[in-house]
Design an enzyme around this catalytic site. Structure first.
Site, PDB file in Angstrom:
ATOM      1  CB  THR A 206     -54.144   8.216   1.657  1.00 14.39           C
ATOM      2  OG1 THR A 206     -55.018   7.153   1.263  1.00 14.39           O
ATOM      3  CG2 THR A 206     -52.962   8.267   0.715  1.00 14.39           C
ATOM      4  CB  CYS A 233     -50.195  -0.812   6.987  1.00 14.86           C
ATOM      5  SG  CYS A 233     -49.252  -2.325   6.728  1.00 14.86           S
ATOM      6  NE  ARG A 235     -59.380   3.792   8.517  1.00  9.77           N
ATOM      7  CZ  ARG A 235     -58.644   3.547   9.577  1.00  9.77           C
ATOM      8  NH1 ARG A 235     -57.637   2.693   9.510  1.00  9.77           N
ATOM      9  NH2 ARG A 235     -58.896   4.147  10.729  1.00  9.77           N
ATOM     10  CD  GLU A 264     -60.518  -3.850   8.363  1.00 15.06           C
ATOM     11  OE1 GLU A 264     -60.717  -3.489   9.548  1.00 15.06           O
ATOM     12  OE2 GLU A 264     -59.566  -3.433   7.691  1.00 15.06           O
ATOM     13  CG  HIS A 282     -57.290  -2.854  11.025  1.00 13.15           C
ATOM     14  ND1 HIS A 282     -58.395  -2.224  10.515  1.00 13.15           N
ATOM     15  CD2 HIS A 282     -56.402  -1.852  11.290  1.00 13.15           C
ATOM     16  CE1 HIS A 282     -58.191  -0.922  10.462  1.00 13.15           C
ATOM     17  NE2 HIS A 282     -56.987  -0.670  10.938  1.00 13.15           N
TER      18      HIS A 282
END
Length: 528
Positions: A206, A233, A235, A264, A282
């Site tokens: 999502t 994978c 958010r 991050e 990421h």
């Protein structure tokens, strides 16, 4: 929406060279300046018409305010949580993304994460590098597990595509995709509350929204099977990181694979260092193919917008996707003109306004005609430029409630083309119009009907006077003769309470209406 010519674009992150090349081939001046500080971005953005970013550039309200000429922000990728979409909308800046550009790459990584979790591949590889031969690390088979997806978005549709061992049952939830569509790619849709206790693997796909933040939390982990394994994978923030760590420590969660984090890079390393966690920096979209595709798609979308060819990937101006069709452009012009006329006649921009589309050809038109009417209503009373992007938001802030309805039946002689009717609720003010050929035209105003619809374009003089008094027309003729302004068209309405409306097309606005005002009940000029 009147988009100005795009002249200069800024690419603020590293993208495939094809992005710059496509924009330059279309005549844009392009600057590539990755790694800008906030202060540098604020300076560089001032004279840019377009900005292209990935996920690192923070397009804040401050950045948007500094961007005096900005018309579009292009996100080369899916998520737009690094863009203040509301601030962009308020300013009339279009936000685009490339929702399919990196979907397959994210799906591939998700599948790889599932296999690594199930078979503990990274742990086994690390053990070998330490000189060990530990064959006691035993995982489970994916093909013996239930796999649950909380899906919302294009990447979930591609998830089963990469080669995977057969999964006996895949269940999922999505508020947008219908169960019938989900079934075509092998996913049975269930409510979330039924998904948690049935899955061995849970993957999320999502965007990060208020409704998806902390989707997996202490409460939902408690409802899951003991030892459930989680993959994110999508958010950072969709999985509550504190709750995940607690579930890992208690054994309620047997393992997690994370490509994204709330911060991050993550400063708190407790999750990254947990033995049952696989983590990546990421990398979901970090394939050569995905980067090339995202750069190419966002560049082509911006070029199509600038040339009037079409509009795709719009995040905050869905009504605009119809605005580029030759068939819909005259209707959007009509809707905006009706809003301007109604605002002038009604002398207000507050209250409740209803937009009604009449006729089968306009069955789906309310989505783009309603913002166009709102833009017309607001065009004379705000310091901000009103576009189809920000009209609905600015209308709400101005105290104007806009609703829309539709009826398949339109009265003759407009049944085959359709009518747009706009009313100020609680007042007698109402205007109705249609499109003749490609020309917007006024059919009715406050109950008075024009037998021949009056064109709504160019400089117009609109007045209401007693039908029995011809002095208004004589005075107008004299004014035209004095000023040298030409009469291009003249349309009069039916009588209502002894009065009738006249719409006069002129070659230029009249400089002074002082002589005409004593002869009429009301008069105003517009330039449409």
């Amino acid at each position: 929406m009147a988009l100005g010519k795009l002249q200069k674009g800024l690419i603020s992150e590293s993208l495939d060279p094809c992005c710059r090349e496509i924009l330059q081939a279309a005549g844009l001046r392009v600057q590539e300046k990755p790694g800008l500080s906030k202060e540098e971005l604020l300076r560089e953005i001032r004279d840019c018409d377009g900005l292209i970013v990935r996920s690192a550039t923070k397009v804040t309200a401050e950045v948007l305010e500094a961007a005096e000429r900005l018309q579009v922000v292009g996100r080369a990728g899916t998520g737009v949580d690094n863009v203040d979409v509301e601030a962009a909308t308020r300013k009339g800046v279009l936000v685009m993304n490339t929702p399919t550009g990196n979907s397959l790459s994210a799906a591939e990584l998700t599948c790889g994460m599932i296999l690594c979790l199930a078979r503990q591949i990274p742990q086994a590889a690390a053990s070998m590098k330490e000189g060990k031969w530990d064959r006691k690390k035993v995982g489970g088979r994916c093909s013996s597990s239930g796999w649950g997806m909380s899906v919302c978005g294009a990447c979930s549709l591609t998830l089963p595509v990469p080669p995977m061992p057969a999964v006996p049952q895949t269940i999922g939830y999505d508020p947008i995709i219908t169960p019938e569509v989900s079934a075509t790619f092998g996913v049975e849709q269930l409510p979330l509350e039924q998904i948690w206790p049935r899955c061995d693997f849970i993957t999320v796909h999502t965007p990060l929204l208020p409704s998806t933040t902390g989707l997996l939390n202490d409460s939902t982990f408690a409802k899951c099977r003991r030892g459930v394994q989680v993959v994110n994978c999508a958010r950072g923030g969709i999985v509550d990181e504190g709750a995940l760590l607690r579930a890992l420590q208690s054994g309620q969660c047997g393992g997690a694979a994370l490509d994204v984090f709330t911060q991050e890079p993550p400063k708190d390393r407790d999750l990254v260092n947990h033995p049952n966690v696989i983590s990546c920096p990421h990398l979901g979209a970090s394939t050569r193919e995905a980067q090339s595709r995202c750069g190419k798609e966002i560049a082509m979308q911006i070029v199509d917008m600038a040339t009037g060819k079409g509009l795709t990937g719009v995040v905050n101006g869905q009504a605009l996707s119809k605005a580029f069709s030759p068939q819909t452009k005259p209707w959007i012009t009509l809707a905006r003109a009706l809003g301007t006329v109604l605002c002038t006649v009604g002398k207000q921009v507050q209250g409740s306004m209803q937009v009604c589309t009449l006729g089968t050809p306009l069955k789906e038109a309310g989505s783009y005609l309603t913002p166009a009417v709102a833009a017309g209503m607001l065009s004379g009373g705000t310091q901000k430029e009103v576009t189809l992007v920000n009209a609905t938001l600015l209308a709400q802030e101005a105290g104007l409630k806009v609703t829309s309805t539709h009826s398949d039946v339109a009265p003759e002689p407009d049944s085959s083309t359709g009518l747009v009717q706009v009313s100020l609720q609680g007042t007698p003010h109402q205007v109705t119009g249609t499109v003749q050929g490609s020309t917007p035209a006024l059919r009715q105003i406050n109950g008075a009907t024009f037998k021949q619809p009056a064109p709504l374009s160019g400089p117009l003089l609109i007045y209401r006077a007693k039908a029995s008094d011809t002095s208004a027309l004589a005075t107008l003729t004299g004014l035209l003769s004095k000023t040298g302004v030409q009469l291009l068209s003249y349309h009069s309405s039916s009588m209502v309470a002894g009065e009738q409306w006249s719409v006069v097309g002129l070659s230029a606005p009249l400089p002074n209406l002082g002589e005409l005002k004593p002869r009429v009940t009301e008069v105003f000029q517009l330039h449409l």
